[in-house]
Scaffold this active site. Sequence first.
Site, PDB file in Angstrom:
ATOM      1  N   ASN A 121       0.836  -1.217   0.000  1.00 48.51           N
ATOM      2  CA  ASN A 121       0.000   0.000   0.000  1.00 48.51           C
ATOM      3  C   ASN A 121       0.862   1.254   0.000  1.00 48.51           C
ATOM      4  O   ASN A 121       0.534   2.238  -0.669  1.00 48.51           O
ATOM      5  CB  ASN A 121      -0.947  -0.012   1.199  1.00 48.51           C
ATOM      6  CG  ASN A 121      -2.177  -0.850   0.934  1.00 48.51           C
ATOM      7  OD1 ASN A 121      -3.035  -0.448   0.140  1.00 48.51           O
ATOM      8  ND2 ASN A 121      -2.272  -2.006   1.566  1.00 48.51           N
ATOM      9  N   ARG A 130       0.711  -1.602  14.948  1.00 48.03           N
ATOM     10  CA  ARG A 130       0.774  -1.202  16.352  1.00 48.03           C
ATOM     11  C   ARG A 130      -0.506  -0.479  16.718  1.00 48.03           C
ATOM     12  O   ARG A 130      -0.989   0.368  15.954  1.00 48.03           O
ATOM     13  CB  ARG A 130       1.936  -0.220  16.589  1.00 48.03           C
ATOM     14  CG  ARG A 130       3.298  -0.754  16.305  1.00 48.03           C
ATOM     15  CD  ARG A 130       3.784  -1.782  17.287  1.00 48.03           C
ATOM     16  NE  ARG A 130       3.835  -1.290  18.665  1.00 48.03           N
ATOM     17  CZ  ARG A 130       4.020  -2.090  19.714  1.00 48.03           C
ATOM     18  NH1 ARG A 130       4.156  -3.385  19.546  1.00 48.03           N
ATOM     19  NH2 ARG A 130       4.054  -1.598  20.923  1.00 48.03           N
ATOM     20  N   LEU A 131      -1.023  -0.799  17.901  1.00 47.61           N
ATOM     21  CA  LEU A 131      -2.140  -0.015  18.429  1.00 47.61           C
ATOM     22  C   LEU A 131      -1.577   1.308  18.922  1.00 47.61           C
ATOM     23  O   LEU A 131      -0.509   1.349  19.531  1.00 47.61           O
ATOM     24  CB  LEU A 131      -2.794  -0.761  19.600  1.00 47.61           C
ATOM     25  CG  LEU A 131      -3.547  -2.033  19.231  1.00 47.61           C
ATOM     26  CD1 LEU A 131      -4.051  -2.715  20.503  1.00 47.61           C
ATOM     27  CD2 LEU A 131      -4.709  -1.710  18.294  1.00 47.61           C
ATOM     28  N   LEU A 132      -2.312   2.384  18.656  1.00 49.63           N
ATOM     29  CA  LEU A 132      -1.847   3.720  19.038  1.00 49.63           C
ATOM     30  C   LEU A 132      -2.621   4.213  20.256  1.00 49.63           C
ATOM     31  O   LEU A 132      -3.797   3.890  20.427  1.00 49.63           O
ATOM     32  CB  LEU A 132      -2.026   4.675  17.854  1.00 49.63           C
ATOM     33  CG  LEU A 132      -1.149   4.308  16.641  1.00 49.63           C
ATOM     34  CD1 LEU A 132      -1.642   4.990  15.385  1.00 49.63           C
ATOM     35  CD2 LEU A 132       0.314   4.641  16.914  1.00 49.63           C
ATOM     36  N   ASN A 175      -6.201   5.321   7.711  1.00 54.37           N
ATOM     37  CA  ASN A 175      -5.766   3.925   7.741  1.00 54.37           C
ATOM     38  C   ASN A 175      -6.485   3.146   6.643  1.00 54.37           C
ATOM     39  O   ASN A 175      -7.601   3.504   6.255  1.00 54.37           O
ATOM     40  CB  ASN A 175      -6.130   3.324   9.104  1.00 54.37           C
ATOM     41  CG  ASN A 175      -5.731   1.855   9.229  1.00 54.37           C
ATOM     42  OD1 ASN A 175      -4.608   1.474   8.881  1.00 54.37           O
ATOM     43  ND2 ASN A 175      -6.648   1.021   9.717  1.00 54.37           N
ATOM     44  N   HIS A 220      -7.973  -0.660   5.907  1.00 55.97           N
ATOM     45  CA  HIS A 220      -8.309  -1.904   6.597  1.00 55.97           C
ATOM     46  C   HIS A 220      -8.847  -2.896   5.570  1.00 55.97           C
ATOM     47  O   HIS A 220      -9.706  -2.541   4.748  1.00 55.97           O
ATOM     48  CB  HIS A 220      -9.377  -1.630   7.666  1.00 55.97           C
ATOM     49  CG  HIS A 220      -9.756  -2.871   8.423  1.00 55.97           C
ATOM     50  ND1 HIS A 220      -8.909  -3.462   9.331  1.00 55.97           N
ATOM     51  CD2 HIS A 220     -10.872  -3.642   8.375  1.00 55.97           C
ATOM     52  CE1 HIS A 220      -9.494  -4.544   9.818  1.00 55.97           C
ATOM     53  NE2 HIS A 220     -10.680  -4.689   9.257  1.00 55.97           N
ATOM     54  N   ASP A 252     -10.098   0.534  14.189  1.00 55.96           N
ATOM     55  CA  ASP A 252     -10.930   0.179  13.026  1.00 55.96           C
ATOM     56  C   ASP A 252     -12.368   0.697  13.135  1.00 55.96           C
ATOM     57  O   ASP A 252     -13.300   0.061  12.613  1.00 55.96           O
ATOM     58  CB  ASP A 252     -10.945  -1.344  12.807  1.00 55.96           C
ATOM     59  CG  ASP A 252      -9.561  -1.906  12.516  1.00 55.96           C
ATOM     60  OD1 ASP A 252      -8.707  -1.148  12.021  1.00 55.96           O
ATOM     61  OD2 ASP A 252      -9.333  -3.094  12.774  1.00 55.96           O
ATOM     62  N   GLU A 282      -7.345  -2.301  -2.555  1.00 53.10           N
ATOM     63  CA  GLU A 282      -6.698  -1.404  -1.578  1.00 53.10           C
ATOM     64  C   GLU A 282      -5.790  -0.420  -2.313  1.00 53.10           C
ATOM     65  O   GLU A 282      -5.756   0.777  -2.000  1.00 53.10           O
ATOM     66  CB  GLU A 282      -5.868  -2.207  -0.572  1.00 53.10           C
ATOM     67  CG  GLU A 282      -6.684  -3.108   0.331  1.00 53.10           C
ATOM     68  CD  GLU A 282      -5.831  -3.819   1.380  1.00 53.10           C
ATOM     69  OE1 GLU A 282      -4.883  -3.223   1.905  1.00 53.10           O
ATOM     70  OE2 GLU A 282      -6.126  -5.002   1.650  1.00 53.10           O
TER      71      GLU A 282
END
Length: 220
Positions: free
Chosen positions: A19, A96-98, A112, A114, A150, A179
């Site tokens: 992407n 990574r979760l922010l 983002n 998804h 998400d 995507e």
Amino acid sequence: MPVSKKPRVAVLISGRGSNMMSLIEAASAPDFPAEIAVVISNRPDAHGLARAQASNIATRTVDHKAYADRAHFDAALDAVLEEEQADLVCLAGFMRLLTPGFTQKWAGRMINIHPALLPSFKGLHTHERALAEGVRIHGCTVHFVTPEMDVGPIIMQAAVPVLDGDTPDTLSARVLAQEHVIYPAALRLVADGRARLVDGRVSVDEFILAPPALVVPPAR
Ligand code: GRF
């Protein structure tokens, strides 16, 4: 005559960076309203770093393993974004979760991609779960990032059919091709101000008809 400056985009990756490459390639067109200024990886071995360098894009690594917790990692990431004078952030396979503080600071400026039609199939293993549920339509979503994973306001989606005999790999490849279409298209809308956050939803100034991705499988 003053030259208007394009917004500077930081692309955040963790892996292969396909992407990321679709954004770099789209932004190489003179009329694209944003510049890919830097690619940042949280993994030093991410294949996407070499791909970005081969396209003459600056790269940085902020290795999450060097930080005690998410808050310290996010502070380091934020410092790099500020050093690089990023105006917009594109998460592209960034695993990574922010923290809420980080996402709130970049609210409206961070998007983002998804690999599912949100709000269905949040989280990981979306293609396996779509096949297990037996859905006939699957796809991908570009959305603004909010503290909850998400869930943020949706900018653009593309749908693909789920075909008999699909495996996670064949379905993933069909989704990934879309995507690579919608991520640059959505970044274009955000960068030139045509897609904006209004009351927690995305307002788009004009209706944009994406090329049809949904094809009817041949009758058997
Ligand atoms: C993509 O499917 C993206 O939607 C998801 O992670 C994958 C990353 O692939 N968030 P790539 O690194 O862009 O090739």
